[in-house]
Motif scaffolding. Structure first.
Motif: not given
Length: 242
Positions: A12, A43, A45, A92-93, A96
């Protein structure tokens, strides 16, 4: 191609990913991503979409990592995998892919349904990722191989997850095995050395970028390692907020 350019675990860290790609020379280098583009960093994505673009544009080899696998297992059984996936950087994934706070607003099943409805192409792409790549005398794999047998008989689980039995085993494969997964500060045993780790025909390239370490971009020709680009994470390590 006369060379390969292999990038370690990104997790990420999109800006570091972009930075190391500036060193990639597509006219003479085969690009290889060692896996784990997602989780922990902010990040995922963007990293995944860039990974897809690199495969489409340059025929990059994007290997499956244990965190891509973790995400897909969550998508298949969201209620079962949700707590452990979040704990290992999945929050976090998910955020995103959806939005900040999504893991608090929706149930695991609702989250998986929304992701599936919005990202079918990405999910299909991730499900197609290979477990290893051979190039001349080199073998590229996310975690390692089972050195107690013909390496091609390694279980899919071990390609993604193996640690000490591979790191400490004797390499009789006639291959130089390039891998990520285990951060080099752990391989060195001092929890601080982010340089490449090399031992018995094994080269560890995960510098622990998401933990405040470095992202490696390593160039090999058919005979040897010829250059290592080491991009430092200067903005600090992953800080989970659960």
């Amino acid at each position: 191609m006369k060379q390969v350019f292999v990038i370690g675990d990104v997790h990420g860290e999109y800006e570091l990913f972009q930075e190391v790609l500036k060193k990639f020379q597509p006219d003479k280098q085969q690009l290889i991503l060692i896996g784990d583009l997602n989780d922990r960093g902010p990040k995922s994505k963007d990293c995944w979409l860039l990974g897809m673009e690199l495969v489409e544009k340059y025929q990059a080899v994007y290997l499956r990592g244990n965190h891509e696998q973790y995400f897909m297992e969550f998508m298949e059984s969201p209620e079962d995998w949700f707590p452990s996936y979040l704990y290992n950087g999945g929050k976090e994934t998910i955020e995103s892919l959806l939005h900040k706070g999504a893991t608090d607003e929706y149930s695991p099943t609702e989250i998986a349904m929304m992701i599936r409805s919005r990202y079918k192409k990405l999910l299909d792409f991730l499900s197609e990722r290979p477990f290893y790549y051979e190039w001349g005398k080199y073998l590229f794999v996310h975690a390692g191989v089972d050195l107690s047998k013909d390496w091609r008989e390694t279980s899919l689980q071990d390609f993604l997850w193996i640690r000490e039995p591979f790191h400490e085993g004797r390499n009789d494969t006639d291959k130089t095995i390039v891998f990520g997964h285990t951060i080099t500060p752990m391989l060195y045993g001092d929890m601080q050395t982010t340089a490449l780790w090399q031992s018995d025909g094994k080269i560890g390239i995960d510098g622990g970028a998401v933990f405040g370490g470095t992202l490696h971009g390593v160039v090999f020709d058919e005979n040897e390692l010829i250059h290592d680009y080491e991009i430092p994470n200067n903005h600090g390590p992953w800080q989970p907020d659960f």
